[in-house]
Design a protein around this motif. Structure first.
Motif, PDB file in Angstrom:
ATOM      1  N   UNK A  82       0.790  -1.267   0.052  1.00  0.00           N
ATOM      2  CA  UNK A  82      -0.123  -0.041  -0.113  1.00  0.00           C
ATOM      3  C   UNK A  82       0.671   1.245   0.003  1.00  0.00           C
ATOM      4  N   UNK A  83       0.354   2.266   0.875  1.00  0.00           N
ATOM      5  CA  UNK A  83       1.058   3.569   0.832  1.00  0.00           C
ATOM      6  C   UNK A  83       2.241   3.568   1.673  1.00  0.00           C
ATOM      7  N   UNK A  84       2.862   2.680   2.117  1.00  0.00           N
ATOM      8  CA  UNK A  84       4.006   2.645   3.032  1.00  0.00           C
ATOM      9  C   UNK A  84       5.058   1.708   2.389  1.00  0.00           C
ATOM     10  N   UNK A  85       6.367   1.916   3.106  1.00  0.00           N
ATOM     11  CA  UNK A  85       7.645   1.029   2.601  1.00  0.00           C
ATOM     12  C   UNK A  85       7.935   0.935   1.250  1.00  0.00           C
ATOM     13  N   UNK A  86       7.996  -0.185   0.897  1.00  0.00           N
ATOM     14  CA  UNK A  86       8.278  -0.584  -0.590  1.00  0.00           C
ATOM     15  C   UNK A  86       6.898  -0.504  -1.358  1.00  0.00           C
ATOM     16  N   UNK A  87       5.957  -0.312  -1.016  1.00  0.00           N
ATOM     17  CA  UNK A  87       4.701  -0.082  -1.947  1.00  0.00           C
ATOM     18  C   UNK A  87       4.534  -1.508  -2.792  1.00  0.00           C
ATOM     19  N   UNK A  88       4.680  -1.338  -4.194  1.00  0.00           N
ATOM     20  CA  UNK A  88       4.524  -2.719  -4.458  1.00  0.00           C
ATOM     21  C   UNK A  88       5.890  -3.224  -5.063  1.00  0.00           C
ATOM     22  N   UNK A  89       6.235  -4.473  -4.599  1.00  0.00           N
ATOM     23  CA  UNK A  89       7.485  -4.893  -4.676  1.00  0.00           C
ATOM     24  C   UNK A  89       7.749  -6.342  -5.112  1.00  0.00           C
ATOM     25  N   UNK A  90       8.687  -6.677  -5.800  1.00  0.00           N
ATOM     26  CA  UNK A  90       9.034  -8.207  -6.162  1.00  0.00           C
ATOM     27  C   UNK A  90      10.281  -8.596  -5.572  1.00  0.00           C
ATOM     28  N   UNK A  91      10.388  -9.809  -4.934  1.00  0.00           N
ATOM     29  CA  UNK A  91      11.526 -10.324  -4.471  1.00  0.00           C
ATOM     30  C   UNK A  91      11.855 -11.560  -5.380  1.00  0.00           C
ATOM     31  N   UNK A  92      13.120 -11.708  -5.524  1.00  0.00           N
ATOM     32  CA  UNK A  92      13.603 -12.986  -6.359  1.00  0.00           C
ATOM     33  C   UNK A  92      14.546 -13.805  -5.506  1.00  0.00           C
ATOM     34  N   UNK A  93      14.396 -15.003  -5.364  1.00  0.00           N
ATOM     35  CA  UNK A  93      15.335 -15.759  -4.834  1.00  0.00           C
ATOM     36  C   UNK A  93      16.341 -16.585  -5.600  1.00  0.00           C
ATOM     37  N   UNK A  94      17.618 -16.303  -5.377  1.00  0.00           N
ATOM     38  CA  UNK A  94      18.615 -16.516  -6.374  1.00  0.00           C
ATOM     39  C   UNK A  94      19.206 -17.708  -5.802  1.00  0.00           C
ATOM     40  N   UNK A  95      18.804 -18.492  -4.842  1.00  0.00           N
ATOM     41  CA  UNK A  95      19.504 -19.612  -4.235  1.00  0.00           C
ATOM     42  C   UNK A  95      20.850 -19.201  -3.349  1.00  0.00           C
ATOM     43  N   UNK A  96      21.510 -20.166  -2.664  1.00  0.00           N
ATOM     44  CA  UNK A  96      22.666 -19.833  -2.104  1.00  0.00           C
ATOM     45  C   UNK A  96      22.444 -18.699  -1.005  1.00  0.00           C
ATOM     46  N   UNK A  97      21.296 -18.380  -0.708  1.00  0.00           N
ATOM     47  CA  UNK A  97      21.036 -17.383   0.240  1.00  0.00           C
ATOM     48  C   UNK A  97      20.769 -15.770  -0.290  1.00  0.00           C
ATOM     49  N   UNK A  98      20.884 -15.910  -1.578  1.00  0.00           N
ATOM     50  CA  UNK A  98      20.962 -14.327  -2.307  1.00  0.00           C
ATOM     51  C   UNK A  98      19.509 -14.484  -2.787  1.00  0.00           C
TER      52      UNK A  98
END
Ligand SMILES: [Zn+2]
Length: 257
Positions: A82-98
């Motif tokens: 919504x109207x705070x922080x990242x708003x609309x965001x995507x996270x990608x998991x690349x493996x190895x903790x990244x």
């Protein structure tokens, strides 16, 4: 290869006084600028940023411009705060903790669980969440903690603003490189190893096109010790230890043979 032998020798000489971790950290993914091939963006870092190592990207009229995956992985968050922080965001998991974060997006082009490769459009630049104008807020994290961002293995500017040009998704499938033997002609082999037949030589300084790379016998050359062999033609292989490619290890976007 990019490291010179003498630098590896120096590192080896120092190693006696350095504790070697029992379990070496997995190499970071080959992160690239999170915009399509050829685009130039102004990336800003600042110590007061939250988190500190994030990069804010801008260019002229950037609202609605596509944002792409900076390395292959699996989308594990597509969230609207919504109207705070990242708003609309995507996270990608690349493996190895990244993982990588792409925030303040205008909209989404992927869903959770989707596998993505270099250059995949994730969404579009926006100004959602706690943002005062269109930009991409971008992070690289290791085991959940934000780390200083690298593109093509090179550390971003901390702190300040710098122009970053994307080579993300420029998938020619081949790479240009230069043979560097300090004078001696380099033997070309019919396969990826010194045990294969010699099928000719290439002179020192020759520019070659690497069609694909594979692993073979270990060779120590100008750029250190490597098991990587570069195919420069049909049935023609040379050791990567004598080839300047600009990368340690495999070249991003060049296929395995
Ligand atoms: Zn930011």
């Amino acid at each position: 290869m990019v490291k010179r032998w003498w630098s590896l020798a120096a590192a080896g000489a120092l190693a006696v006084s350095v504790l070697v971790p029992a379990v070496p950290a997995m190499a970071a993914p080959g992160f690239k600028v999170p915009f399509p091939c050829g685009q130039s963006w102004s990336g800003q870092t600042r110590s007061a940023h939250s988190p500190a190592n994030a990069v804010d990207f801008n260019r002229t009229d950037d609202l609605g411009d596509p944002v792409v995956a900076s390395a292959p992985g699996t989308v594990d968050r597509v969230t609207d705060l919504g109207g705070t922080s990242y708003g609309k965001y995507v996270r990608i998991n690349h493996g190895g903790g990244y993982s990588t974060y792409y925030a303040h997006l205008n909209g989404f082009n992927v869903s959770v669980g989707q596998s993505v490769g270099y250059g995949k459009v994730l969404g579009w630049v926006g100004s959602t969440g706690g943002s005062t104008g269109p930009h991409l807020h971008y992070e690289q994290r290791l085991n959940g903690a934000d780390v200083q961002v690298r593109f093509n293995g090179t550390l971003a500017l901390y702190w300040g603003t710098k122009t970053y040009t994307s080579n993300n998704g420029c998938s020619s499938g081949a790479a240009s490189a230069t043979v560097d033997t300090a004078g001696t002609p380099l033997t070309v082999r019919s396969g990826p190893g010194t045990g294969y037949a010699s099928v000719g030589t290439v002179a020192d300084g020759t520019k070659v096109t690497i069609q694909c790379q594979t692993s073979g016998t270990s060779v120590t050359g100008t750029y250190g010790t490597s098991t990587i062999w570069d195919r420069i033609g049909s049935g023609r292989f040379i050791s990567d230890a004598y080839v300047y490619t600009g990368y340690d290890g495999y070249i991003p976007n060049v296929p395995r043979c």
